[in-house]
Design a protein around this motif. Structure first.
Motif, PDB file in Angstrom:
ATOM      1  N   UNK A 220       0.824  -1.203   0.000  1.00  0.00           N
ATOM      2  CA  UNK A 220       0.000   0.000   0.000  1.00  0.00           C
ATOM      3  C   UNK A 220       0.857   1.252   0.000  1.00  0.00           C
ATOM      4  N   UNK A 221       0.255   2.342  -0.446  1.00  0.00           N
ATOM      5  CA  UNK A 221       0.901   3.641  -0.310  1.00  0.00           C
ATOM      6  C   UNK A 221       0.595   4.113   1.104  1.00  0.00           C
ATOM      7  N   UNK A 222       1.287   5.097   1.556  1.00  0.00           N
ATOM      8  CA  UNK A 222       1.067   5.547   2.932  1.00  0.00           C
ATOM      9  C   UNK A 222       1.609   6.944   3.133  1.00  0.00           C
ATOM     10  N   UNK A 223       1.621   7.357   4.384  1.00  0.00           N
ATOM     11  CA  UNK A 223       2.025   8.731   4.701  1.00  0.00           C
ATOM     12  C   UNK A 223       2.816   8.692   6.006  1.00  0.00           C
ATOM     13  N   UNK A 224       3.901   9.455   6.025  1.00  0.00           N
ATOM     14  CA  UNK A 224       4.674   9.634   7.246  1.00  0.00           C
ATOM     15  C   UNK A 224       4.641  11.124   7.503  1.00  0.00           C
ATOM     16  N   UNK A 225       4.014  11.511   8.608  1.00  0.00           N
ATOM     17  CA  UNK A 225       3.712  12.925   8.808  1.00  0.00           C
ATOM     18  C   UNK A 225       4.651  13.609   9.775  1.00  0.00           C
ATOM     19  N   UNK A 226       4.888  14.876   9.500  1.00  0.00           N
ATOM     20  CA  UNK A 226       5.808  15.690  10.290  1.00  0.00           C
ATOM     21  C   UNK A 226       5.137  16.998  10.660  1.00  0.00           C
ATOM     22  N   UNK A 227       5.330  17.434  11.874  1.00  0.00           N
ATOM     23  CA  UNK A 227       4.886  18.784  12.248  1.00  0.00           C
ATOM     24  C   UNK A 227       5.983  19.752  11.854  1.00  0.00           C
ATOM     25  N   UNK A 228       5.597  20.701  11.002  1.00  0.00           N
ATOM     26  CA  UNK A 228       6.581  21.669  10.530  1.00  0.00           C
ATOM     27  C   UNK A 228       6.130  23.077  10.881  1.00  0.00           C
ATOM     28  N   UNK A 229       7.105  23.946  11.054  1.00  0.00           N
ATOM     29  CA  UNK A 229       6.792  25.336  11.402  1.00  0.00           C
ATOM     30  C   UNK A 229       7.050  26.242  10.212  1.00  0.00           C
ATOM     31  N   UNK A 230       6.169  27.183  10.000  1.00  0.00           N
ATOM     32  CA  UNK A 230       6.350  28.108   8.887  1.00  0.00           C
ATOM     33  C   UNK A 230       7.587  28.967   9.107  1.00  0.00           C
ATOM     34  N   UNK A 231       8.283  29.268   7.999  1.00  0.00           N
ATOM     35  CA  UNK A 231       9.474  30.109   8.100  1.00  0.00           C
ATOM     36  C   UNK A 231       9.112  31.515   8.555  1.00  0.00           C
ATOM     37  N   UNK A 232       7.844  31.913   8.308  1.00  0.00           N
ATOM     38  CA  UNK A 232       7.427  33.258   8.714  1.00  0.00           C
ATOM     39  C   UNK A 232       6.352  33.169   9.793  1.00  0.00           C
TER      40      UNK A 232
END
Lengths: 302, 262, 425
Positions: C313-325
């Motif tokens: 299957x396809x899948x997703x590995x998720x990350x919390x990211x912060x905006x540069x601004x």
């Protein structure tokens, strides 16, 4: 409504009166003052924004960086014309818009006629209010309600089965979309037709009957030509609102409309230039439609 | 057309108009969160939940704010344009009514994208002000149509009489002209407010994280568990809107019965 | 008469004034942004600095919370108890940090990328991005490099998720891993019989016959990879190795497969509640899903189940990211730290149905936390099984650079997007 107390003859005119008198003598200045705010607003805010969008249609998205390249290019239009999918989508949208308009004319006419010519004045006001009221309840909630009604096991399917008939659940389909659109824009068609029919003096009907015409003939040769501008005025709404909508197709059908493609290009793939280019299609269609509508006198019937 | 047949047809259309509204009202009393049919249990719990919900109140407040502001701007701009077109002949006169109707006639997504592009280019943030600007733009035409229709039905002679009696232009406007167009302004204003209140497409392009009632409804309809509360809000909106609809009905009736009506 | 009118006018003007000055959280930028975060991100991302190590001018401490936090999330990633009472990790966060959380749920990675760029990156502070969004955001300088030292539970994160390629570039970390999972095959157990074990049931003309018209698929161009994954197993002569890096003939084959599938699809879903509605009333009965829908449907008593098909299957590995601004970077740091604590990881993992990035959450998960609890969760979800993780074809942005010996011959995402419109028409 008492008129203002006149200035005493011979009294020195106040600053305000002098300014207004000057203005009165210069109609051009009056016109300028009257026109500048609305034209300024429309020119800058609206037409200016449309112009920016039109310019954006000639830019393109760099595939490598997903950033907009602000150079003149016809890439978007080449893609629009070259790929058949956009023609399919546009054709489908226009077809449904026409079908919705026709359906609305057919459904709206009986009630508009009843309200305009048959109902007593008291009933007429009540009916007018009842027709307007649904417009005030949220568009979204009504479309979602139709989703539930049309779904398998929903109101229609259930009722039909209770009556012993085979189940009927259009569910997610083009038929549902046509039905929901016709429903949502219906008041926009009822009101102009009602207004148009109301304006026909009773004497016309009497004269037509005196000349020997039956109901159907009177309808065809007297009523219809007079109410045509109103029909066209109502159709401007049903046609344009269907043409640009993307919410109902998303909620009750699996088909793509012009609005969906534009929305996904701009909101999802961030390809504003292409969205702008495709947006010129419904704009052109509506421009042509409006010109024809104006010819047919619809603007007076709005 | 036979009377009976017409009556039945009109009744059928009315029923068609109100089927979803009745369904919404029924589901507002549905005890369960899922929208199964037929409804098995009834309850009024969602009414309390909706009243408690602060985001509903905020959204309602914002919608009213935006609606009033947009209506005010539309009233001013629409009246000015109506007076200009009615009273003067000038180059481009016919184009004005065409231009004013464009925001309503063109698809909302086009207007929305255009305004969004301008807001982004100008670098101003997405605030209630940008929402108001978007709404005012398509509200102008409804006020314009109402006012110009009213102006066409009235005669200039009373204004001339007023000025013969010594009133200046402002006094004439305030005491003679304004009362004549007042009902048209109110009817147009109410219609403009209604348009602004339920507008979703242009608003999604001109709002940032702000929620007007339609945006609130959109966000909450997407969450299956919030649907019962949304149904309650919708019922509340219908009931509440009976008042302005009734008012606008009264006014257009009175406004139409002017001294120079057909 | 005049007084009433003046009063009314004054009231309206006051409201107008309030409308102009008041407003959402997006008007005035906050003044407490740690100055070094923004410039270092764009510098390091754009300049491809030779040193493969974290930048030296990252913030070294988290300042006071700014009181607000605007997040773009996958539905289900920030619950406040309004859906299911016991799953609430937003209110405790708000109480603890004073950061009021404002959420914007998005349905596809494309939407998330677009939203992140709104207002030049100032509207939203952070995003829970999947792998097909992360690298685009990093490459375009949309997200800030973060300092792992500021995340208290950083070292508890599973080793293969501390510096994965999808959120760590040149040794610089651009976010905190959140969790991962796959796109399962869901089906109505009372309608689809026998239980499917392969993606055949949605792609093969014979296997799909009983359900044609009631199939569902994910409404995003990234779904083309699912077709490619199917072809990788069933048409090995095409030579597909990576479903996201497809040469033109491989890509065309996937598109053909999807065009063949189009008439059988009852509704493409992008809104997860649409899929829930459609499975509940039987409009669609089989197709790809996130575990979240499976959990929700089962909890409301609908007869569904989901499997990992034989093709994978396809899948997703998720990350919390912060905006540069980001306008509220301190609150964002606090949120990123909060989301990776074992208590919150347990709640999210159980509620959504995904493997948590922090395996310490298994202490809570294996016993079952709430009504969505499952015994031995971590064994079921293979939380520490790196080889299972590696077998999932996680979403990533298709690039022209195939990343292997084939060079620059692969089809890039803009073509995927164009073709997707064509497939759906």
């Amino acid at each position: 409504m008492t008129p203002a107390t006149p200035a005493r003859p011979g009294a020195p005119a106040g600053l305000r009166r002098r300014l207004l008198a000057v203005l009165y003598r210069h109609p051009r200045a009056q016109l300028l003052l009257l026109l500048t705010p609305p034209i300024g607003w429309f020119g800058v805010v609206y037409l200016g924004s449309l112009a920016i969008l039109l310019v954006a249609a000639f830019w393109y998205l760099d595939p490598a960086t997903s950033a907009v390249v602000r150079e003149f290019s016809l890439k978007n239009f080449e893609r629009l014309i070259g790929e058949p999918v956009y023609r399919t989508v546009a054709l489908r949208t226009v077809t449904i818009a026409v079908l919705v308009t026709l359906a609305d004319i057919v459904i709206a006419f009986p009630i508009a006629y009843y309200m305009a010519r048959v109902a007593a004045p008291r009933l007429r006001s009540i009916l007018f209010m009842l027709v307007l009221l649904p417009l005030w309840s949220s568009y979204l909630v009504r479309v979602y309600a139709w989703r539930v009604i049309l779904a398998p096991g929903g109101l229609i399917d259930w009722t039909v089965q209770q009556l012993g008939l085979p189940g009927f659940s259009p569910g997610i389909s083009d038929f549902s979309m046509w039905l929901v659109f016709s429903y949502i824009w219906l008041p926009y068609m009822i009101l102009p037709i009602y207004t148009g029919l109301e304006r026909i003096p009773n004497s016309y009907f009497e004269a037509s009957a005196d000349l020997g015409a039956r109901g159907a003939t009177t309808f065809r040769r007297v009523v219809l030509p007079i109410v045509l501008p109103a029909l066209v005025a109502g159709s401007i709404f049903t046609f344009s609102l269907t043409l640009g909508d993307y919410i109902t197709p998303t909620l009750v059908s699996n088909s793509q409309f012009i609005g969906n493609v534009i929305y996904e290009s701009q909101g999802v793939s961030n390809n504003v230039p292409f969205a702008a280019a495709f947006a010129t299609v419904p704009v052109l269609i509506m421009a042509v439609y409006l010109l024809i509508a104006r010819r047919l006198g619809a603007f007076e019937a709005l | 057309m036979s009377r009976i047949g017409l009556r039945i047809a009109a009744g059928a259309v009315l029923a068609f108009l109100y089927i979803p509204i009745i369904v919404i009202a029924l589901y507002a009393f549905n005890a369960e969160r899922t929208q199964a049919w037929p409804i098995r249990q009834f309850s009024t719990q969602w009414f309390a939940a909706a009243l408690d919900n602060p985001s509903v109140r905020d959204a309602l407040g914002l919608s009213i704010q935006v609606g009033l502001s947009a209506t005010l701007i539309a009233l001013v701009l629409g009246s000015l344009a109506a007076f200009a077109v009615h009273r003067f002949r000038f180059f481009g006169r016919d184009t004005i009514s065409f231009a004013l109707v464009l925001p309503i006639a063109l698809p909302g997504i086009v207007t929305g994208m255009a305004l969004n592009a301008t807001i982004n280019t100008a670098g101003i943030g997405f605030t209630p002000f940008t929402i108001v600007v978007g709404h005012a733009t398509f509200c102008v035409v409804v006020v314009y149509n109402n006012v110009i229709a009213r102006l066409r039905r009235s005669s200039r002679s009373i204004e001339e009489a007023s000025m013969d009696l010594g009133a200046d232009t402002w006094q004439t406007f305030r005491h003679v002209t304004f009362p004549v167009i007042r009902s048209a302004l109110l009817a147009g204003g109410l219609l403009a407010f209604a348009l602004s209140f339920d507008e979703i497409i242009v608003t999604t392009f001109t709002a940032g994280t702000q929620e007007t009632i339609p945006i609130w409804i959109l966000n909450h309809l997407r969450q299956a568990n919030q649907r019962p509360i949304v149904n309650v809000v919708a019922v509340f909106l219908i009931l509440l809107s009976a008042i302005p609809v009734y008012l606008s009905q009264r006014l257009t009736r009175d406004g139409g019965a002017g001294p120079t009506s057909r | 008469m005049t007084n009433r009118r003046t009063a009314a006018l004054a009231a309206v003007l006051a409201l107008l004034a309030a409308a102009c000055t008041g407003g959402g959280a997006t008007t005035a930028p906050s003044a407490s942004a740690p100055a070094s975060a923004a410039p270092s991100a764009s510098e390091s991302a754009a300049a491809e600095s030779p040193s493969a190590a974290p930048s030296s001018n990252l913030p070294t401490s988290i300042g006071p919370g700014e009181g607000q936090l605007n997040l773009i999330i996958w539905p289900g990633y920030a619950e406040d108890g309004s859906n299911v009472k016991e799953y609430d990790w937003v209110h405790p966060f708000q109480d603890k940090t004073g950061c009021q959380v404002n959420l914007k749920p998005a349905n596809t990675s494309d939407e998330m990328v677009t939203l992140m760029r709104q207002g030049g990156g100032t509207v939203y502070d952070g995003v829970s991005a999947s792998g097909d969004a992360t690298n685009r955001l990093i490459a375009n300088g949309d997200v800030a490099e973060i300092n792992p030292a500021l995340i208290p539970d950083w070292n508890d994160i599973a080793p293969f998720l501390q510096s994965p390629a999808h959120n760590t570039v040149n040794g610089k970390h651009y976010g905190v891993s959140h969790g991962w999972g796959g796109n399962l095959l869901m089906y109505r157990t009372d309608i689809v019989k026998p239980a499917p074990t392969s993606w055949d049931v949605v792609f093969d003309p014979t296997a799909s016959k009983p359900y044609q018209g009631r199939i569902t698929a994910y409404d995003s161009p990234i779904y083309i990879a699912d077709a490619a994954l199917y072809l990788k197993a069933h048409n090995p002569e095409l030579g597909i190795t990576d479903p996201y890096e497809l040469t033109q003939p491989q890509f065309d084959a996937a598109v053909t497969l999807l065009k063949q599938q189009r008439p059988w699809v009852g509704k493409y879903w992008s809104l997860y509640t649409d899929e829930i509605d459609n499975f509940t009333n039987g409009t669609t009965v089989v197709g790809t899903t996130w575990p979240y829908q499976v959990n929700t449907l089962k909890a409301s008593g609908v007869a569904v189940d989901a499997v990992v098909p034989s093709e994978g299957m396809t899948g997703w590995a998720d990350t919390w990211m912060m905006s540069a601004k980001a306008q509220h970077p301190n609150c964002m740091y606090l949120w990123m730290g909060w989301m990776v604590t074992k208590e919150v990881q347990a709640q999210v993992a159980e509620y959504f149905g995904e493997a948590p990035a922090n395996p310490k959450a298994c202490e809570i998960l294996d016993k079952g936390y709430g009504s969505y609890g499952v015994k031995d969760f971590c064994t079921l979800y293979r939380v520490t099984d790196e080889s299972f993780y590696n077998a999932i074809s996680f979403w990533k942005t298709p690039l022209q650079d195939c990343g292997d010996g084939r060079g620059q011959t692969c089809v890039d995402y803009s073509v995927w997007t164009q073709k997707w419109t064509e497939i759906k028409s």
